[in-house]
Scaffold this motif. Structure first.
Motif, PDB file in Angstrom:
ATOM      1  N   ILE A   1       4.628  -1.766  -7.754  1.00 16.47           N
ATOM      2  CA  ILE A   1       4.346  -1.710  -6.327  1.00 16.47           C
ATOM      3  C   ILE A   1       5.149  -0.534  -5.768  1.00 16.47           C
TER       4      ILE A   1
ATOM      5  N   PHE B   1       6.156   1.499  -2.231  1.00 16.13           N
ATOM      6  CA  PHE B   1       6.091   1.479  -0.774  1.00 16.13           C
ATOM      7  C   PHE B   1       7.079   2.479  -0.192  1.00 16.13           C
TER       8      PHE B   1
ATOM      9  N   VAL C   1       2.852   0.025   2.127  1.00 16.99           N
ATOM     10  CA  VAL C   1       2.497   0.018   0.704  1.00 16.99           C
ATOM     11  C   VAL C   1       1.569   1.195   0.430  1.00 16.99           C
ATOM     12  N   VAL C   2       1.918   2.014  -0.553  1.00 18.71           N
ATOM     13  CA  VAL C   2       1.095   3.191  -0.877  1.00 18.71           C
ATOM     14  C   VAL C   2       0.428   3.079  -2.244  1.00 18.71           C
ATOM     15  N   GLU C   3       0.897   2.137  -3.060  1.00 14.99           N
ATOM     16  CA  GLU C   3       0.268   1.960  -4.379  1.00 14.99           C
ATOM     17  C   GLU C   3       0.525   0.540  -4.871  1.00 14.99           C
ATOM     18  N   LYS C   4      -0.499  -0.020  -5.492  1.00 16.54           N
ATOM     19  CA  LYS C   4      -0.365  -1.355  -6.069  1.00 16.54           C
ATOM     20  C   LYS C   4      -1.136  -1.428  -7.367  1.00 16.54           C
ATOM     21  N   SER C   5      -0.452  -1.910  -8.410  1.00 14.99           N
ATOM     22  CA  SER C   5      -1.095  -2.081  -9.710  1.00 14.99           C
ATOM     23  C   SER C   5      -0.394  -3.238 -10.417  1.00 14.99           C
TER      24      SER C   5
ATOM     25  N   GLU D   1      -1.720  -5.527   0.132  1.00 16.05           N
ATOM     26  CA  GLU D   1      -2.677  -4.516  -0.303  1.00 16.05           C
ATOM     27  C   GLU D   1      -2.199  -3.134   0.114  1.00 16.05           C
ATOM     28  N   THR D   2      -2.739  -2.107  -0.504  1.00 10.15           N
ATOM     29  CA  THR D   2      -2.392  -0.724  -0.179  1.00 10.15           C
ATOM     30  C   THR D   2      -2.672  -0.434   1.292  1.00 10.15           C
ATOM     31  N   ASP D   3      -1.768   0.343   1.907  1.00  9.31           N
ATOM     32  CA  ASP D   3      -1.832   0.766   3.313  1.00  9.31           C
ATOM     33  C   ASP D   3      -1.442  -0.324   4.304  1.00  9.31           C
TER      34      ASP D   3
END
Length: 340
Positions: free
Chosen positions: A230, A232, A222-226, A188-190
């Motif tokens: 991904i 990071f 991780v700074v973004e996930k979609s 997950e993000t962060d």
């Protein structure tokens, strides 16, 4: 005096093109047929089949007879003959089109996996071969080692538990250490984590990861996930991967109170007129190459700056402890720094 004749020029061109087609057309060209026949004997084919079955069963992705010929890109008749011989000596069990390893086959396959991963460790620590070449070289060399020679190689390397990609190296009794982690694509993000394993197959995905300079041992956030990507951060860079590529990277999730230092970077990112402090050397730099960098002064706490830029990009000369040392980007990228 030579007179140019368009007709004869076209005729020669067409003749060369036709010859090239028959020589190099994919799979069936004379070059590929001859090369294919020369590069693999029956023992190699059997061992390749055993390894394929081991990996497929280990990943719970069973393969049938047709799959084996397709994946190994070998002659279907030779594969069928090899499977028949393997069944006769109880290396596999055949049920219709389904193939499964027996206990003897699994033990043999583990010996091949052990030899392969030890060879990769040797190539990483004792040679200057590029990371992208380790797997293919080990694919050839694994067939040359006897069980006794494999044990000698393991002893020479200090009986390592893992290969350069983080894959466990089976012991000579067949024990395999588990990989305890989660896929990067599932984070997950962060989330802060450390890379512990990079799959070396499929080849096209592994080469993409290597080209991105993503290393085992790197701390990431991780700074973004979609569904599409991904993103990071690691060692001062942002990396963008498709989820299918990120699924080839396994990480160990770190506790939330672990400090993730955003200002850590790679020496290859240092600019003119900037000064930095050496934080350490990536775990990807192993063996003699690592010792050489340490001997040259790239030790924790040392100050470093660019001494002489290269108009062609690389190598660059870095000033460290009063000495100018030239490094290529692939070397400098494995030295971690904190900019002043």
């Amino acid at each position: 005096m030579y007179n140019y004749n368009p007709f004869w020029a076209l005729t020669i061109f067409l003749a060369v093109a036709v010859l090239g087609f028959f020589l190099f057309r994919p799979s069936k060209g004379w070059f590929w047929v001859i090369n294919k026949g020369a590069k693999k004997d029956k023992k190699e084919l059997i061992e390749d089949i055993l390894k394929l079955l081991y990996h497929s069963e280990n990943e719970d992705k069973p393969v049938n007879v047709n799959d084996i010929a397709r994946i190994l890109n070998d002659d279907e008749k030779e594969v069928l003959e090899s499977l028949s011989e393997m069944a006769e000596v109880d290396l596999i069990s055949l049920s219709g089109n389904h193939v499964k390893l027996t206990k003897a086959g699994s033990d043999y396959a583990l010996r091949m996996v052990r030899a392969h991963r030890l060879w990769e460790r040797f190539l990483a620590e004792k040679t200057g071969y590029d990371e992208a070449d380790w797997h293919h070289i080990a694919e050839k060399k694994e067939h040359e080692l006897s069980a006794a020679e494999t044990d000698l190689l393991a002893a020479k390397l200090g009986n390592p538990q893992f290969d350069p990609h983080g894959d466990p190296i089976p012991t000579n009794t067949g024990k395999v250490a588990p990989i305890n982690g989660v896929l990067l694509s599932e984070l997950e993000t962060d989330t802060i984590a450390r890379i512990i394993h990079i799959k070396d197959k499929p080849d096209i995905v592994y080469k993409q990861i290597v080209a991105e300079n993503i290393h085992i041992g790197s701390h990431i956030r991780v700074v973004e996930k979609s569904p599409e990507r991904i993103v990071f951060h690691a060692e001062g860079e942002a990396f963008v991967l498709a989820p299918i590529v990120a699924a080839n990277i396994t990480v160990s999730v770190l506790k939330k109170d672990v400090l993730f230092e955003e200002n850590i970077a790679r020496l290859s990112m240092l600019q003119e007129n900037e000064t930095a402090e050496i934080i350490g050397i990536s775990r990807e730099m192993r063996g003699e190459s690592r010792r050489r960098l340490l001997d040259l002064g790239f030790v924790k706490g040392a100050d470093v700056k660019i001494d002489l830029p290269n108009p062609l990009g690389e190598p660059k000369a870095f000033l460290i402890k009063g000495t100018s040392i030239a490094l290529r980007d692939n070397q400098a990228s494995k030295i971690l720094i904190k900019k002043s």
